[in-house]
Scaffold this active site. Structure first.
Site, PDB file in Angstrom:
ATOM      1  N   ASP A 254       0.837  -1.190   0.000  1.00  0.00           N
ATOM      2  CA  ASP A 254       0.000   0.000   0.000  1.00  0.00           C
ATOM      3  C   ASP A 254       0.879   1.250   0.000  1.00  0.00           C
ATOM      4  O   ASP A 254       1.983   1.248   0.547  1.00  0.00           O
ATOM      5  CB  ASP A 254      -0.891  -0.034   1.250  1.00  0.00           C
ATOM      6  CG  ASP A 254      -1.871   1.106   1.311  1.00  0.00           C
ATOM      7  OD1 ASP A 254      -2.586   1.321   0.323  1.00  0.00           O
ATOM      8  OD2 ASP A 254      -1.928   1.776   2.355  1.00  0.00           O
TER       9      ASP A 254
ATOM     10  N   GLU B  78       1.345  -0.013  -4.752  1.00  0.00           N
ATOM     11  CA  GLU B  78       0.395   1.021  -5.167  1.00  0.00           C
ATOM     12  C   GLU B  78       1.157   2.290  -5.513  1.00  0.00           C
ATOM     13  O   GLU B  78       2.020   2.742  -4.760  1.00  0.00           O
ATOM     14  CB  GLU B  78      -0.586   1.312  -4.038  1.00  0.00           C
ATOM     15  CG  GLU B  78      -1.560   2.443  -4.362  1.00  0.00           C
ATOM     16  CD  GLU B  78      -2.370   2.871  -3.158  1.00  0.00           C
ATOM     17  OE1 GLU B  78      -3.492   3.362  -3.355  1.00  0.00           O
ATOM     18  OE2 GLU B  78      -1.872   2.728  -2.017  1.00  0.00           O
TER      19      GLU B  78
END
Length: 626
Positions: free
Chosen positions: A326, A363
C-alpha cells in the site's frame, strides 16, 4: 524505396530480439534490429555505456525474411543494467532508435532499452490473470467469526454487523467499521467460481488484525484477523488455492499502522513526530501513524530477520506468493527523511533471497518509473498507464487528478491516449513491463460500470487485456456489481451470489477474454505499438515474431493481435495500410484476418495489404492476423 522507412525499424527486449533476457555477469548476449530490406540503410550500430563511456559496435547483417533485413551484434554483459540504443546511418545522415522510436537527434538515455542482469522476476505472473478480493465483502464462509454489532468502539463509532444485501455505509455514518462477514473460508468455498471464470491468481486486500473493515490500520502484523478466520484459515485457503493452480498475493501497508498499535507506546522510536509531539500520520491522517525506518530494529521486524513480517507469510506453513504494498511511493518518506529507494532495494534483496519467484508490486497512482528499474518493485498497480488513461479516453473523470483541477475536463483523443501510454511504457525496461498489474477498478477507484456506456465498459475490459502486463479484475466487475461514487465505501459492495453469473453478458465477456489471453503468446509476451491514432480512434497491436532465421514462411509463423477502437458519438473510419502506417512486419505474409471480439456497430475489410474499418458510435474489434 519504401516510404516511411522509419516505420520498418523495430527491436524490443523480448526473446525475439534479445537472446538471453536474464543474463549473468560475463554472459554474451545477442541483440537484433530489424529494418525494411529496401530502406536504403547503410550501416547499423549498437551503442551502450562501458564503465561510464559511450561505445558503439557495428552490427552485422544476419539474414532477410519477409521484406526485412536483420542485423545482429553479440555483446558481453559486464554491468547490472545494460542500457542501449541503436544508431542508423542512411543517406549520409545519422538517426537514432530507442524504446520511443526513431529520432534525428541524439536522444536522452532515459528512453534507452535496458537489459537487467541476474533478475529475479516471477515468470509465472506473465501467465496470470488476477482477481482482487476485498475479504469482508466477498463471501461469508463462517458466521461464527462475524463481527457483532456493538462489539467494540473506535474513533467515536460502534461496530455494526450488516445484512449481506444492505449497502455499505458512508464513513460519516459508521466510520468504516460496518461489517458484512466475508472471510477467508468464504473465499475457499468459492474456488470453483474462480476456476470457472479462469482466474489463476488472487490479490487479497489486507487480512491482518485491525479495527476497520479495510484493515489498512493494522495493529498486529503477525496474525490474521480472527474475524477472517485467523492464521489457520489462511493456511487452509492457500493450500486449497495452490492445489487448484491459483497463486495468492497479500496486501499490506508497511508505511503506517493503526493508531491503536501497541508500538506507539512500546516503541515510540518507530514513528515520526511533529513539533507538538504528535505522531505524524500518512498524508495528514493522524489515525495512520507513519513508520520511521531510521530505526534499525523496525527494519529487522518488518523485513530483515528470518521471522520478520514480510518473510513469515511467504514461508511455510503459509506460503503466500507475494506482496502488494500500500502507498508504495510514501513508504520510507517523511519530511526530511528520504529512505524510499534504499529501503525498497533492501526489501527486494531480502525477500528474493527467501523466495526468488515472489511477486512484489506496489500502489502508485502516478509516474512510478523510478521504482521499476528491476532493483525495487517487480511491478505496480498500473493506474497511470491503464486505469486512468483508458477511462479518460471513454470520457470518464480522472479520480486522481480532477479534484485538483476544479473538475475541469481533461483533453482526450486517440493521439493523447497513444502518447500517454507509449511514453510511460517507453521508460520501463521491457522485462519489467510484463509485471505491471493492469486494472480498471479497485477498492480505491470507482467501478468501471459507473458512468460509462455498456459499449465503453466492454471495450475498456478488452483494452485492459491487450495492454502489456497482467490483467486484474476487481471482484464483482464481472457481474456488474453495483455501487455508488460518493466515496470509497461505494466501491466495496458485498458480492452478489443470488444471481447466476454464467450467461451474464459481462461475465461471459471476461471469461472468454481470459481464455483467449491464456492461449495468446502475443498478449502475454509480445511486443506492442500503437499503429494508428486519430481524434477518437486508435489501433494497438501486440505481436510475436519467430526466432527462426529462415526465409521459409510455412514454418516461421508470426502472430499479431490488433485492437481497433472508436469512442465517439458519430460514425468514424480507420484505414491502416499494411505497407507503412502499421509499423509492423505485416507486408504480404499475413494472409488471414480473424475476428476475435466485436463491440458495437463496426465492420472491416482486409484486402490488398490494407485494413479498413467503419464504426458507428462507440465500437471496436479485436482481430488476429496470421
Amino acid at each position: 524505396m519504401v516510404k516511411c522507412w522509419e516505420e520498418g525499424v523495430y527491436a524490443d527486449g523480448s526473446s525475439f530480439y534479445v537472446s538471453n533476457q536474464n543474463p549473468d555477469f560475463g554472459d554474451e548476449v545477442s541483440f537484433k534490429l530489424r529494418v525494411y530490406s529496401d530502406s536504403g540503410i547503410e550501416r547499423v550500430l549498437f551503442l551502450t555505456l562501458i564503465n561510464g563511456e559511450e561505445k558503439a559496435w557495428p552490427m552485422a547483417y544476419s539474414h532477410s525474411k519477409h521484406h526485412f533485413d536483420y542485423f545482429t551484434v553479440t555483446f558481453k554483459i559486464i554491468h547490472p543494467v545494460t542500457k542501449y540504443h541503436y544508431i542508423i546511418i542512411k543517406d549520409d545522415l545519422v538517426w537514432f532508435y530507442n524504446q520511443r522510436g526513431v529520432t534525428a537527434h541524439n536522444p536522452l538515455k532515459q528512453w534507452d532499452f535496458a537489459l537487467i542482469t541476474n533478475n529475479t522476476f516471477p515468470e509465472w505472473v506473465k501467465d496470470a490473470v488476477f482477481y482482487q478480493i476485498f475479504p469482508d465483502r466477498f463471501y461469508n464462509g463462517d458466521k461464527e467469526n462475524d463481527v457483532r454489532s456493538g462489539e467494540f468502539e473506535f474513533r467515536g463509532f460502534t461496530s455494526k454487523a450488516k445484512n449481506w444485501h444492505e449497502e455499505p455505509s458512508l464513513y460519516c455514518h459508521d466510520g468504516n467499521i460496518d461489517f458484512f462477514g466475508g472471510d477467508l473460508d468464504g473465499i475457499r468455498e468459492k474456488i470453483d467460481y474462480l476456476l470457472d471464470l479462469g482466474i489463476n491468481a488472487i490479490y487479497l486486500n489486507p487480512i491482518f488484525t485491525a479495527y476497520s473493515n479495510h484493515k489498512y490500520d493494522c495493529i498486529d502484523y503477525f496474525h490474521v484477523d480472527e474475524h477472517f478466520g485467523g492464521d489457520e484459515a489462511l493456511i487452509r485457503l492457500i493450500d486449497a488455492l495452490h492445489m487448484n493452480g491459483i497463486k495468492l498475493i497479500i496486501d499490506i501497508s508497511i508505511n503506517h499502522v493503526g493508531r491503536r498499535h501497541p508500538w506507539l507506546k512500546e516503541k515510540p522510536e518507530f514513528f515520526f513526530y511533529d513539533e507538538n509531539g504528535n505522531a505524524e500520520g500518512w498524508n495528514g491522517f493522524r489515525d495512520l501513524p507513519t513508520l520511521n525506518y531510521n530505526a534499525g530494529e523496525l527494519k529487522d521486524i518488518i523485513y530483515k530477520s528470518e521471522n520478520s513480517v514480510l518473510k513469515k507469510w511467504i514461508s511455510p506453513p503459509f506460503n503466500a506468493d507475494g506482496w502488494r504494498f500500500d502507498v508504495g511511493q510514501s513508504t520510507g518518506v517523511m519530511n526530511d527523511s528520504k529512505l524510499d529507494f534504499k529501503l525498497w532495494q533492501e526489501i527486494r534483496q531480502e525477500l528474493k533471497k527467501a523466495k526468488p519467484d515472489v511477486y512484489l508490486f506496489a500502489e502508485h497512482w502516478d509516474d512510478c518509473v523510478d521504482y521499476l528499474k528491476g532493483d525495487m518493485w517487480d511491478g505496480c498497480m498500473n493506474y497511470y498507464g491503464a486505469t486512468r488513461a483508458i477511462r479518460k479516453f471513454f470520457g470518464d473523470a480522472d479520480k486522481f487528478l480532477d479534484h485538483k483541477t476544479f473538475d475541469v475536463p481533461m483533453n482526450r483523443s486517440g493521439h493523447i491516449l497513444a502518447q500517454e501510454i507509449t511514453e510511460f511504457y517507453s521508460l520501463i525496461p521491457e522485462s519489467v513491463r510484463f509485471f505491471l498489474l493492469n486494472l480498471l477498478s479497485s477498492h480505491d477507484y470507482p467501478r468501471i460500470n459507473m458512468g460509462l456506456s455498456r459499449e465503453a465498459v466492454l471495450l475498456s475490459v478488452l483494452f485492459q487485456f491487450v495492454l502489456p502486463g497482467t490483467p486484474c479484475i476487481y471482484y464483482g466487475d464481472e457481474i456488474d456489481l453495483e455501487g455508488y461514487a460518493e466515496e470509497d465505501s461505494g466501491f466495496r459492495f458485498p458480492m452478489k451470489w443470488d444471481k447466476e453469473a454464467k450467461g451474464h453478458e459481462i461475465y461471459e465477456w471476461h471469461k472468454s477474454l481470459i481464455s483467449y489471453r491464456k492461449k495468446s503468446e502475443a498478449l502475454k509476451r509480445g511486443g506492442f505499438r500503437f499503429v494508428h491514432a486519430g481524434k477518437d480512434v486508435f489501433a494497438l497491436a501486440r505481436f510475436t515474431e519467430s526466432t527462426c532465421e529462415s526465409t521459409c514462411e510455412s514454418t516461421c509463423e508470426s502472430n499479431c493481435v490488433l485492437f481497433v477502437c472508436a469512442a465517439e458519438r458519430q460514425a468514424a473510419e480507420c484505414n491502416i495500410p499494411m505497407e507503412c502506417d502499421i509499423q509492423l512486419d505485416l507486408i504480404g505474409y499475413y494472409e488471414t484476418c480473424t475476428l476475435i471480439k466485436k463491440v458495437g456497430n463496426t465492420s472491416f475489410t482486409f484486402a490488398n495489404n490494407a485494413l479498413s474499418l467503419s464504426f458507428e458510435s462507440t465500437a471496436g474489434v479485436l482481430l488476429e492476423l496470421k
